[in-house]
Design a protein around this motif. Structure first.
Motif, PDB file in Angstrom:
ATOM      1  N   VAL A  45     -22.782  -2.348 -31.389  1.00  0.00           N
ATOM      2  CA  VAL A  45     -22.234  -1.936 -30.094  1.00  0.00           C
ATOM      3  C   VAL A  45     -21.536  -0.585 -30.222  1.00  0.00           C
ATOM      4  CG1 VAL A  45     -20.622  -2.535 -28.241  1.00  0.00           C
ATOM      5  CG2 VAL A  45     -21.988  -4.320 -29.331  1.00  0.00           C
ATOM      6  N   GLY A  46     -20.771  -0.415 -31.308  1.00  0.00           N
ATOM      7  CA  GLY A  46     -20.127   0.866 -31.542  1.00  0.00           C
ATOM      8  C   GLY A  46     -21.121   1.959 -31.888  1.00  0.00           C
ATOM      9  N   LEU A  47     -22.144   1.611 -32.682  1.00  0.00           N
ATOM     10  CA  LEU A  47     -23.144   2.599 -33.079  1.00  0.00           C
ATOM     11  C   LEU A  47     -24.016   3.011 -31.896  1.00  0.00           C
ATOM     12  CD1 LEU A  47     -24.070   0.972 -36.495  1.00  0.00           C
ATOM     13  CD2 LEU A  47     -22.907   3.166 -36.177  1.00  0.00           C
ATOM     14  N   TYR A  48     -24.408   2.044 -31.057  1.00  0.00           N
ATOM     15  CA  TYR A  48     -25.157   2.383 -29.845  1.00  0.00           C
ATOM     16  C   TYR A  48     -24.335   3.298 -28.944  1.00  0.00           C
ATOM     17  CZ  TYR A  48     -28.938  -1.020 -30.618  1.00  0.00           C
ATOM     18  OH  TYR A  48     -30.033  -1.702 -31.110  1.00  0.00           O
ATOM     19  N   GLY A  49     -23.054   2.943 -28.780  1.00  0.00           N
ATOM     20  CA  GLY A  49     -22.190   3.761 -27.944  1.00  0.00           C
ATOM     21  C   GLY A  49     -22.064   5.173 -28.474  1.00  0.00           C
ATOM     22  N   SER A  50     -21.918   5.313 -29.778  1.00  0.00           N
ATOM     23  CA  SER A  50     -21.783   6.640 -30.386  1.00  0.00           C
ATOM     24  C   SER A  50     -23.044   7.467 -30.188  1.00  0.00           C
ATOM     25  CB  SER A  50     -21.484   6.495 -31.882  1.00  0.00           C
ATOM     26  OG  SER A  50     -20.282   5.778 -32.079  1.00  0.00           O
ATOM     27  N   LEU A 296     -25.516  17.287 -30.912  1.00  0.00           N
ATOM     28  CA  LEU A 296     -26.708  16.492 -30.614  1.00  0.00           C
ATOM     29  C   LEU A 296     -27.296  15.869 -31.874  1.00  0.00           C
ATOM     30  CD1 LEU A 296     -28.867  15.589 -28.552  1.00  0.00           C
ATOM     31  CD2 LEU A 296     -30.082  17.732 -29.050  1.00  0.00           C
ATOM     32  N   PHE A 297     -27.387  16.657 -32.946  1.00  0.00           N
ATOM     33  CA  PHE A 297     -28.007  16.151 -34.156  1.00  0.00           C
ATOM     34  C   PHE A 297     -27.155  15.076 -34.818  1.00  0.00           C
ATOM     35  CE2 PHE A 297     -29.122  16.346 -38.717  1.00  0.00           C
ATOM     36  CZ  PHE A 297     -30.473  16.021 -38.606  1.00  0.00           C
ATOM     37  N   SER A 298     -25.830  15.181 -34.703  1.00  0.00           N
ATOM     38  CA  SER A 298     -24.963  14.178 -35.339  1.00  0.00           C
ATOM     39  C   SER A 298     -25.241  12.783 -34.791  1.00  0.00           C
ATOM     40  CB  SER A 298     -23.486  14.537 -35.138  1.00  0.00           C
ATOM     41  OG  SER A 298     -23.122  14.449 -33.770  1.00  0.00           O
ATOM     42  N   CYS A 299     -25.520  12.672 -33.481  1.00  0.00           N
ATOM     43  CA  CYS A 299     -25.775  11.345 -32.916  1.00  0.00           C
ATOM     44  C   CYS A 299     -27.231  10.925 -33.099  1.00  0.00           C
ATOM     45  CB  CYS A 299     -25.376  11.312 -31.443  1.00  0.00           C
ATOM     46  SG  CYS A 299     -26.310  12.431 -30.408  1.00  0.00           S
ATOM     47  N   VAL A 300     -28.170  11.876 -32.995  1.00  0.00           N
ATOM     48  CA  VAL A 300     -29.584  11.542 -33.216  1.00  0.00           C
ATOM     49  C   VAL A 300     -29.795  11.091 -34.660  1.00  0.00           C
ATOM     50  CG1 VAL A 300     -31.926  12.467 -33.305  1.00  0.00           C
ATOM     51  CG2 VAL A 300     -30.419  13.081 -31.401  1.00  0.00           C
ATOM     52  N   PHE A 301     -29.187  11.817 -35.592  1.00  0.00           N
ATOM     53  CA  PHE A 301     -29.309  11.476 -37.009  1.00  0.00           C
ATOM     54  C   PHE A 301     -28.662  10.128 -37.297  1.00  0.00           C
ATOM     55  CE2 PHE A 301     -28.138  12.562 -41.602  1.00  0.00           C
ATOM     56  CZ  PHE A 301     -29.409  12.276 -42.068  1.00  0.00           C
ATOM     57  N   LEU A 302     -27.585   9.817 -36.544  1.00  0.00           N
ATOM     58  CA  LEU A 302     -26.936   8.522 -36.710  1.00  0.00           C
ATOM     59  C   LEU A 302     -27.900   7.389 -36.400  1.00  0.00           C
ATOM     60  CD1 LEU A 302     -24.336   6.806 -37.132  1.00  0.00           C
ATOM     61  CD2 LEU A 302     -23.899   7.089 -34.684  1.00  0.00           C
ATOM     62  N   LEU A 303     -28.618   7.500 -35.301  1.00  0.00           N
ATOM     63  CA  LEU A 303     -29.556   6.444 -34.944  1.00  0.00           C
ATOM     64  C   LEU A 303     -30.742   6.403 -35.904  1.00  0.00           C
ATOM     65  CD1 LEU A 303     -29.729   4.298 -32.708  1.00  0.00           C
ATOM     66  CD2 LEU A 303     -31.433   5.749 -31.602  1.00  0.00           C
TER      67      LEU A 303
END
Length: 492
Positions: A45-50, A296-303
């Protein structure tokens, strides 16, 4: 103009932006997972939100290079709602909080940040650095010696590699090398997989399954307002930090509306609401992030890491991520403020230290900043009130006794103003109150002037007020209760 802006915000040194965003991603993982537990929700839930917040804020936010995600301050506010009513009500509260943040931005209320003094900002940054550092301790205390060895080696790489090579951020090098070493040597250390269940698929759109009723609104309105205010405060404070680091301005109102859209989107895709993350933002900026591409890349790379590269990421030792966050906390803390505590005025240092103390003790960023702002206001008011002076000047030719008023007359100095006039010292020719070097600000100041004028008149002493500037004359004309038609009370 638009093309120039797009190039500056998106296409300035893309390799540097991507690498900086990657560092911010690894700094996000342990924090987001920890905050998810604090909120009482699954890590996904936290990772999706991020992920969703990062995507939206990269385009809609007003501060390039700032990293926004699920945050601890929001988690603390959300936890009671999740415990009492469940996850769906959290998503509904996130939707309402986002809408409130959009309204806040549309009303251009970001200007309120002007009332946050530099002492409060410094205290906010220092308190966050302390909280970031303290949050890492549970991952270290009580662990085996292998954990401490990896921690020491990770810090050595993080701070040592830049002396030899700055092309690749040293935290990325530390992650790759120490993950490989821990796997090959089969070291008994905690890995990311031990932190909780990670996402297995992309987030999907889903409307919160709550009744559309006044009862639902009653349940979520309190948490929603708290989430909105805490999120706005932390994001705007983080934006100010980036402004100082990069020497560039941010669009505060756009950041408010952007955060609102991001939190609404997060709630609709199964994620928790969030805000600006100062530790990860400082890390991003330190390694060269200056535009929206790094955000943008910080969140795309996270997923990508959490879904596509999940088997590999699961093996990353938690202690390496802890070392990165310790580095972030060290870089975030304003070390020069320790010397400034002695060099700066005592009241400014008191404001800074109070902000730090309240934030660290309560773990409530909004409360710490609120206390700092209130103390700044009280100290400023006290200081300004002391600048008001009333000086009597006798007239050798037998004319009226003149009182020259200088400074600001308002609620904090009104009593001192009224107590400065001596009935017994009044001349037979009367009293003249010269306010040409003074300004009357509020109803309390006008009431004090009324009190002085009325006291003299009650004792049969003529009194004349002269030298009022236009603003003072206007407020006196509107609010004074004595007889302004008499010739002994005149305006210039």
């Amino acid at each position: 103009m638009l093309i120039t802006t797009l190039r500056r915000e998106w296409l300035t040194n893309p390799p540097r932006e991507l690498l900086a965003g990657a560092v911010a991603t690894f700094a996000l993982i342990p924090e987001v997972i920890a905050f998810s537990f604090a909120a009482g929700v699954d890590p996904q839930v936290g990772l999706y939100g991020s992920f969703v917040i990062g995507i939206v804020i990269a385009f809609a936010g007003g501060r390039p290079a700032m990293v926004s995600a699920a945050a601890g301050s929001v988690a603390l506010v959300a936890a009671p709602l999740v415990a009492s009513h469940g996850l769906s009500y959290l998503f509904a509260a996130g939707l309402l909080a986002g809408a409130l943040q959009i309204v806040f931005g549309l009303l251009r209320l970001g200007v309120l940040m002007r009332f946050v003094s530099q002492s409060v900002r410094t205290g906010f940054v220092n308190a966050l650095a302390i909280l970031i550092f303290a949050a890492q301790m549970p991952h270290l205390l009580g662990e085996g010696w292998q954990t401490y060895v990896l921690f020491a080696v990770a810090l050595s790489l993080i701070y040592g590699v830049p002396r030899l090579n700055t092309t690749i951020p040293s935290p990325l090098i530390a992650i790759v090398l120490l993950t490989a070493a821990a796997s090959l040597l089969q070291l008994p250390v905690k890995t990311v997989a031990d932190l909780g269940r990670l996402p297995e698929a992309l987030p999907i759109f889903a409307w919160p399954t709550v009744p559309v009723s006044w009862e639902t609104l009653r349940i979520i309105v309190g948490p929603a307002v708290a989430i909105a205010m805490v999120g706005l405060l932390e994001s705007l404070m983080t934006a100010t930090v980036v402004d100082d680091l990069t020497k560039t301005p941010s669009a505060r109102d756009r950041e408010c509306t952007g955060l609102g859209f991001a939190n609404m989107a997060s709630s609709l895709f199964g994620g928790i609401a969030g805000c600006g993350m100062i530790g990860q933002t400082v890390s991003n900026v330190k390694y060269g992030g200056r535009g929206r591409l790094s955000t943008l890349f910080s969140c795309v790379f996270l997923l990508v890491l959490m879904v596509a590269l999940k088997p590999w990421v699961s093996q990353v030792p938690v202690v390496v991520l802890v070392a990165i966050m310790v580095m972030v906390s060290i870089d975030t803390f304003n070390w020069s403020s320790l010397r400034a505590v002695v060099a700066h005025p005592r009241l400014s240092s008191t404001v800074m230290l109070s902000t730090v103390a309240v934030t660290v003790v309560s773990h409530n960023l909004a409360l710490g900043v609120l206390v700092g702002v209130l103390l700044s206001g009280v100290f400023f008011t006290a200081k300004v009130s002391q600048l008001m002076d009333v000086a009597p000047e006798g007239d050798a030719a037998g004319g009226p006794l003149t009182y020259r008023v200088t400074g600001q007359v308002f609620f904090a100095s009104a009593d001192a103003f009224s107590e400065s006039f001596d009935l017994d010292a009044a001349a037979e020719a009367g009293v003249r109150i010269d306010v040409s070097q003074a300004h009357f600000w509020d109803v309390t100041a006008v009431a004090a002037l009324d009190k002085v004028v009325g006291r003299y008149r009650a004792n049969g002493i003529p009194v004349e007020v002269v030298g009022m500037n236009q603003a003072t004359a206007t407020i006196v004309e509107r609010l004074a209760v004595h007889d302004k038609s008499r010739p002994d009370f005149s305006k210039p």
